[in-house]
Scaffold this motif. Structure first.
Motif, PDB file in Angstrom:
ATOM      1  N   ASP A  70      -7.312   6.093  10.709  1.00  0.00           N
ATOM      2  CA  ASP A  70      -6.562   7.092   9.941  1.00  0.00           C
ATOM      3  C   ASP A  70      -5.369   6.462   9.231  1.00  0.00           C
ATOM      4  O   ASP A  70      -5.078   6.793   8.080  1.00  0.00           O
ATOM      5  N   ALA A  71      -4.682   5.549   9.920  1.00  0.00           N
ATOM      6  CA  ALA A  71      -3.475   4.944   9.344  1.00  0.00           C
ATOM      7  C   ALA A  71      -3.792   4.022   8.180  1.00  0.00           C
ATOM      8  O   ALA A  71      -2.924   3.752   7.343  1.00  0.00           O
ATOM      9  N   ASP A  72      -5.023   3.527   8.108  1.00  0.00           N
ATOM     10  CA  ASP A  72      -5.398   2.539   7.087  1.00  0.00           C
ATOM     11  C   ASP A  72      -6.292   3.114   5.988  1.00  0.00           C
ATOM     12  O   ASP A  72      -6.903   2.365   5.226  1.00  0.00           O
ATOM     13  N   ARG A  73      -6.321   4.424   5.879  1.00  0.00           N
ATOM     14  CA  ARG A  73      -7.250   5.068   4.940  1.00  0.00           C
ATOM     15  C   ARG A  73      -7.089   4.544   3.514  1.00  0.00           C
ATOM     16  O   ARG A  73      -8.059   4.387   2.768  1.00  0.00           O
ATOM     17  N   HIS A  74      -5.856   4.246   3.104  1.00  0.00           N
ATOM     18  CA  HIS A  74      -5.590   3.798   1.731  1.00  0.00           C
ATOM     19  C   HIS A  74      -5.174   2.332   1.672  1.00  0.00           C
ATOM     20  O   HIS A  74      -4.514   1.909   0.730  1.00  0.00           O
ATOM     21  N   SER A  75      -5.561   1.565   2.654  1.00  0.00           N
ATOM     22  CA  SER A  75      -5.077   0.186   2.756  1.00  0.00           C
ATOM     23  C   SER A  75      -5.822  -0.760   1.818  1.00  0.00           C
ATOM     24  O   SER A  75      -6.873  -0.441   1.258  1.00  0.00           O
ATOM     25  N   MET A  76      -5.262  -1.946   1.681  1.00  0.00           N
ATOM     26  CA  MET A  76      -5.777  -2.949   0.756  1.00  0.00           C
ATOM     27  C   MET A  76      -7.179  -3.426   1.150  1.00  0.00           C
ATOM     28  O   MET A  76      -8.037  -3.624   0.289  1.00  0.00           O
ATOM     29  N   ASP A 400      -1.052 -20.398  -6.812  1.00  0.00           N
ATOM     30  CA  ASP A 400      -1.649 -21.494  -7.571  1.00  0.00           C
ATOM     31  C   ASP A 400      -2.347 -22.424  -6.598  1.00  0.00           C
ATOM     32  O   ASP A 400      -2.531 -22.082  -5.428  1.00  0.00           O
ATOM     33  N   GLN A 401      -2.744 -23.606  -7.046  1.00  0.00           N
ATOM     34  CA  GLN A 401      -3.468 -24.539  -6.181  1.00  0.00           C
ATOM     35  C   GLN A 401      -2.621 -24.998  -4.991  1.00  0.00           C
ATOM     36  O   GLN A 401      -3.166 -25.420  -3.968  1.00  0.00           O
ATOM     37  N   GLN A 402      -1.303 -24.921  -5.116  1.00  0.00           N
ATOM     38  CA  GLN A 402      -0.419 -25.370  -4.042  1.00  0.00           C
ATOM     39  C   GLN A 402       0.213 -24.219  -3.276  1.00  0.00           C
ATOM     40  O   GLN A 402       0.949 -24.456  -2.321  1.00  0.00           O
ATOM     41  N   THR A 403      -0.050 -23.006  -3.691  1.00  0.00           N
ATOM     42  CA  THR A 403       0.601 -21.840  -3.091  1.00  0.00           C
ATOM     43  C   THR A 403      -0.421 -20.745  -2.831  1.00  0.00           C
ATOM     44  O   THR A 403      -1.140 -20.339  -3.737  1.00  0.00           O
ATOM     45  N   ARG A 404      -0.487 -20.275  -1.586  1.00  0.00           N
ATOM     46  CA  ARG A 404      -1.374 -19.173  -1.216  1.00  0.00           C
ATOM     47  C   ARG A 404      -0.550 -18.058  -0.592  1.00  0.00           C
ATOM     48  O   ARG A 404       0.373 -18.327   0.182  1.00  0.00           O
ATOM     49  N   ILE A 405      -0.890 -16.835  -0.930  1.00  0.00           N
ATOM     50  CA  ILE A 405      -0.262 -15.673  -0.309  1.00  0.00           C
ATOM     51  C   ILE A 405      -1.361 -14.870   0.354  1.00  0.00           C
ATOM     52  O   ILE A 405      -2.208 -14.269  -0.319  1.00  0.00           O
ATOM     53  N   GLU A 406      -1.379 -14.915   1.676  1.00  0.00           N
ATOM     54  CA  GLU A 406      -2.385 -14.201   2.462  1.00  0.00           C
ATOM     55  C   GLU A 406      -1.751 -12.889   2.924  1.00  0.00           C
ATOM     56  O   GLU A 406      -0.833 -12.883   3.737  1.00  0.00           O
ATOM     57  N   THR A 407      -2.220 -11.777   2.377  1.00  0.00           N
ATOM     58  CA  THR A 407      -1.594 -10.501   2.700  1.00  0.00           C
ATOM     59  C   THR A 407      -2.626  -9.396   2.718  1.00  0.00           C
ATOM     60  O   THR A 407      -3.739  -9.548   2.209  1.00  0.00           O
ATOM     61  N   GLY A 408      -2.238  -8.276   3.300  1.00  0.00           N
ATOM     62  CA  GLY A 408      -3.094  -7.100   3.318  1.00  0.00           C
ATOM     63  C   GLY A 408      -2.351  -5.868   2.847  1.00  0.00           C
ATOM     64  O   GLY A 408      -2.789  -4.747   3.096  1.00  0.00           O
ATOM     65  N   VAL A 409      -1.212  -6.069   2.158  1.00  0.00           N
ATOM     66  CA  VAL A 409      -0.412  -4.935   1.682  1.00  0.00           C
ATOM     67  C   VAL A 409      -0.025  -5.142   0.230  1.00  0.00           C
ATOM     68  O   VAL A 409       0.029  -6.267  -0.270  1.00  0.00           O
ATOM     69  N   ARG A 410       0.267  -4.022  -0.433  1.00  0.00           N
ATOM     70  CA  ARG A 410       0.733  -4.009  -1.814  1.00  0.00           C
ATOM     71  C   ARG A 410       2.014  -3.180  -1.883  1.00  0.00           C
ATOM     72  O   ARG A 410       2.357  -2.474  -0.932  1.00  0.00           O
ATOM     73  N   GLU A 411       2.701  -3.269  -3.003  1.00  0.00           N
ATOM     74  CA  GLU A 411       3.888  -2.432  -3.184  1.00  0.00           C
ATOM     75  C   GLU A 411       3.501  -0.970  -3.029  1.00  0.00           C
ATOM     76  O   GLU A 411       2.490  -0.513  -3.567  1.00  0.00           O
ATOM     77  N   GLY A 412       4.296  -0.237  -2.263  1.00  0.00           N
ATOM     78  CA  GLY A 412       4.009   1.168  -1.998  1.00  0.00           C
ATOM     79  C   GLY A 412       3.274   1.403  -0.700  1.00  0.00           C
ATOM     80  O   GLY A 412       3.272   2.529  -0.184  1.00  0.00           O
ATOM     81  N   ASP A 413       2.642   0.344  -0.142  1.00  0.00           N
ATOM     82  CA  ASP A 413       1.951   0.493   1.136  1.00  0.00           C
ATOM     83  C   ASP A 413       2.960   0.622   2.275  1.00  0.00           C
ATOM     84  O   ASP A 413       4.133   0.265   2.150  1.00  0.00           O
ATOM     85  N   GLU A 414       2.464   1.084   3.392  1.00  0.00           N
ATOM     86  CA  GLU A 414       3.289   1.276   4.579  1.00  0.00           C
ATOM     87  C   GLU A 414       2.962   0.204   5.611  1.00  0.00           C
ATOM     88  O   GLU A 414       1.795  -0.088   5.872  1.00  0.00           O
ATOM     89  N   VAL A 415       4.005  -0.412   6.176  1.00  0.00           N
ATOM     90  CA  VAL A 415       3.819  -1.264   7.343  1.00  0.00           C
ATOM     91  C   VAL A 415       3.800  -0.328   8.543  1.00  0.00           C
ATOM     92  O   VAL A 415       4.809   0.293   8.873  1.00  0.00           O
ATOM     93  N   SER A 416       2.643  -0.201   9.168  1.00  0.00           N
ATOM     94  CA  SER A 416       2.440   0.821  10.190  1.00  0.00           C
ATOM     95  C   SER A 416       3.029   0.418  11.533  1.00  0.00           C
ATOM     96  O   SER A 416       2.965  -0.747  11.937  1.00  0.00           O
TER      97      SER A 416
END
Length: 718
Positions: A70-76, A400-416
């Motif tokens: 339920d908490a992740d219904r609109h998640s990335m 880029d080739q030297q930088t990775r961002i591993e995430t599961g949230v976007r602006e507006g999302d909630e950290v539950s």
């Protein structure tokens, strides 16, 4: 750009497959076909690891299926998947940890493989066996390896027999408090108390003396029971100031096993990693080889298949001892990928489908250095207390080739509040450690978040510490350098205050211009943005709030469009405009002739300024008649630091307590938190019972100081 063609036999008649690797600045880009036996994979997880697995699956032409609560219904991760299925309430025990629901979705969706990610069901023997019984490929090791390595006492015996160095301790079956305490005394304090099925820092406590052993034991047992449904414990000698060094291993179904070098994960809080790097700083090629060979011995001892991590404790002389084996993909696996040019999730899918290892040991080359910084919703200044809430503003450095961002949230999302508070992993690569560290700090400056507390400033302080720069790390790094890592806050400079005031004035001007354009009376003085309304002067008073201090300013509008700002006896001349770039607003300004371009975010009566020099928050005071009543005082008692479940109530009305005495135990963000008395006194009222849910800032107990009680008694006797 050089291309390398590699030919390796697969399960189908030892045929050859070709894999083109493109080296670009130390990283490898895989260009390869899909996996023959895996057409659709269900990711039995959420957040960043679910998104990370999906990216590789899509690259390989494998369809991905998500599950969500339920908490992740609109998640990335739901948005990224080819298909997504609801599996229950927010509580993980009723959703992500419910193997029956996950398997039902796997069958309904036609998934012929399940990737468990990390956490949740990733190291659950029963789940791995259930997948096998249903004819579903479990992308992980055999259930026997999970079982052998998941029980720490068993794993120690296996490692000892395989010739892997181990550290002494008690791993016996008798679990009485008395026996465990006797063994702790025999081993010698300090000791580490660990859940035999532990992982991720859960169910682990350090007892430094006989007097605190039982309290730490009970706390570890409660947390272990909650996390793993098993409270069997072991006791080991605690090595002071050790390094936490782990080795990435990988095995296939044909008895091949390799190591992809080591990671140093020493800098931790609450026994959880916060920053990782590969390779380990200061580790010689000889020790590196010995670490790798010991890790491969460990993997082969349990016929390991897939990705795994063998964790070691290393002392100051670089002697190392087996600690545990994580039979899954680790959170920090990207740093190993960056230095070896591999995609370990692709390896997982290929090996699970029956292929041999893509590379053998001599083919794996270490190049450069990589760091991973875990960005958390937490308050480092309050003992790293985890938080929850919306990401009102989120902007990140460019990937880029030297930088990775591993995430599961976007602006507006909630950290539950229901799950781990990690927002993202920032992963960088450089030609050497110094270059990678410089890149890390540069990117951290570009990671801007508004809406909740984060550890970004702490990570900047940590990564810039001279001892960290020198590679002198240990698991005690944070307490050893506490005063340096948590410096007293510095008040914003006069220039920063001028930038904040300028941002507010320019925003107001924009709003009035928009009003003028939409108004039927463009000559209305209420739509004027010139600084003069009716007979108002060109001067205006502005009050800004810095923590509990107010700063008064006088802003003068000049005919040439500039502003003169007075703070006390200081005078500043400012000009500027707000410009939108790439979805963000930047304040292009000049203060006393010095030009700058901070990012500007104005939300909830607060001005946020972000630049490569740092970030600043300047608030607009809220009138008293609009201010809500704060619950932080709790009417002289203790409050809930976050939303969570009351696991244990340790006091009752009438009890006398001293400062720091435990009042309640709360479970939140998958962690156990002890709520302690903020002052000495007598418990007047307890507001929650065990098993009940408490919202953030809710009063937990009402506490009266003893002096007040004595005064009341004296008055009554007169």
């Amino acid at each position: 750009m050089a291309a390398v063609i590699l030919n390796f036999p697969t399960l189908q008649g030892m045929r050859k497959f070709t894999q083109t690797l493109s080296w670009t600045k130390g990283c490898v880009k895989f260009v390869s076909g899909g996996v023959g036996k895996i057409e659709k994979v269900l990711i039995a997880n959420r957040g960043e690891i679910a998104c990370r697995v999906m990216r590789t699956a899509k690259k390989m032409g494998v369809r991905s299926v998500a599950v969500y609560s339920d908490a992740d219904r609109h998640s990335m991760h739901v948005a990224m998947a080819d298909e997504a299925y609801h599996i229950g309430p927010a509580a993980s025990q009723q959703s992500y940890l419910c193997m029956e629901k996950v398997l039902e979705v796997a069958k309904r969706s036609g998934s012929n493989a399940v990737h468990p990610g990390y956490g949740f069901l990733s190291e659950n023997t029963e789940f791995a066996e259930a997948c096998k019984q249903e004819g579903i490929i479990f992308i992980g090791p055999p259930s026997s390896a999970i079982r052998d390595m998941g029980i720490k006492s068993t794993s120690k015996h296996i490692m000892s027999a395989a010739g892997v160095p181990i550290i002494g301790g008690y791993h016996g079956e008798e679990q009485s408090n008395q026996r465990l305490q006797e063994e702790a005394a025999r081993i010698g304090y300090p000791v580490m108390i660990k859940a035999v099925r532990g992982g991720g820092g859960k169910g682990m406590r350090i007892a430094r003396s006989d007097s605190d052993f039982l309290e730490q034991l009970e706390s570890a047992r409660r947390e272990a029971k909650k996390s793993f449904n098993d409270d069997v414990m072991l006791v080991e000698k605690f090595v002071e100031d050790p390094r936490h060094v782990e080795v990435q291993v990988f095995g296939d179904q044909y008895g091949n096993a390799v190591y992809l070098f080591e990671r140093d994960c020493s800098v931790q809080r609450r026994h959880q990693k916060i920053i990782e790097e590969a390779p380990g700083p200061g580790i010689s090629p000889d020790v590196r080889r010995k670490l790798g060979e010991a890790a491969v011995k460990a993997a082969k001892a349990v016929n390991y298949i897939g990705a795994g991590t063998v964790e070691f404790i290393m002392d100051a002389q670089h002697n190392f001892y087996f600690m545990e084996m994580n039979t899954r993909l680790q959170v920090e696996h990207p740093v190993s990928e960056m230095i070896t040019g591999t995609d370990l999730v692709e390896w997982q899918l290929r090996v699970a489908a029956g292929e041999r290892l893509p590379l053998l040991q001599d083919d794996i080359v270490l190049r450069g250095h990589s760091f991973e910084a875990r960005i958390y919703a937490e308050d480092p200044n309050n003992d790293f207390l985890p938080g929850a809430g919306p990401l009102l503003h989120l902007s990140t450095p460019q990937s880029d080739q030297q930088t990775r961002i591993e995430t599961g949230v976007r602006e507006g999302d909630e950290v539950s509040a229901h799950y781990d508070p990690m927002i993202a992993k920032l992963v960088v690569w450089g030609e050497d450690r110094s270059a990678a560290l410089k890149k890390l700090r540069y990117c951290l400056r570009q990671y801007n978040i508004v809406g909740l507390n984060t550890n970004i400033d702490f990570l900047l302080s940590l990564s810039g510490h001279p001892e960290f720069e020198a590679g002198n790390v240990s698991t005690s790094f944070i307490p050893q350098h506490y005063s340096d890592l948590f410096p007293a806050p510095i008040a914003p400079s006069g220039v920063t205050l001028c930038q904040a005031a300028l941002g507010l004035v320019l925003q107001e001007r924009k709003c009035t211009e928009e009003f003028t354009q939409s108004s039927n009376d463009p000559y209305s003085p209420f739509g004027s943005s010139s600084g003069r309304r009716l007979n108002m002067l060109f001067n205006r008073n502005v009050t800004l709030q810095l923590a509990d201090k107010k700063v008064d300013m006088v802003v003068s509008y000049n005919s040439d469009g500039s502003y003169t700002m007075r703070i006390g006896g200081e005078v500043y001349h400012a000009t500027g405009e707000v410009e939108a770039e790439g979805g963000a607003s930047f304040l292009h300004c000049s203060v006393n002739g010095v030009k700058s371009r901070p990012k500007l975010v104005i939300l909830n009566n607060t001005v946020h300024l972000f630049s490569m020099e740092g970030c600043a928050e300047v608030s607009i005071p809220v009138p008293k008649y609009l201010a809500g009543v704060s619950g932080s005082g709790a009417q002289g008692g203790a409050v809930a630091p976050m939303t969570g479940t009351i696991e244990k109530v340790l006091v009752k009305a009438g009890d006398k307590v001293d400062v720091g005495d435990p009042l309640m135990v709360m479970i939140a963000m998958k962690m156990e938190h002890t709520i302690r008395a903020p002052k000495s006194g007598v418990i007047k009222k307890v507001f929650f019972t065990e098993g009940s849910q408490a919202n953030r800032h809710a009063p937990l107990v009402e506490l009266e100081e003893e002096e007040e009680e004595e005064e009341k008694g004296a008055e009554g006797s007169q």
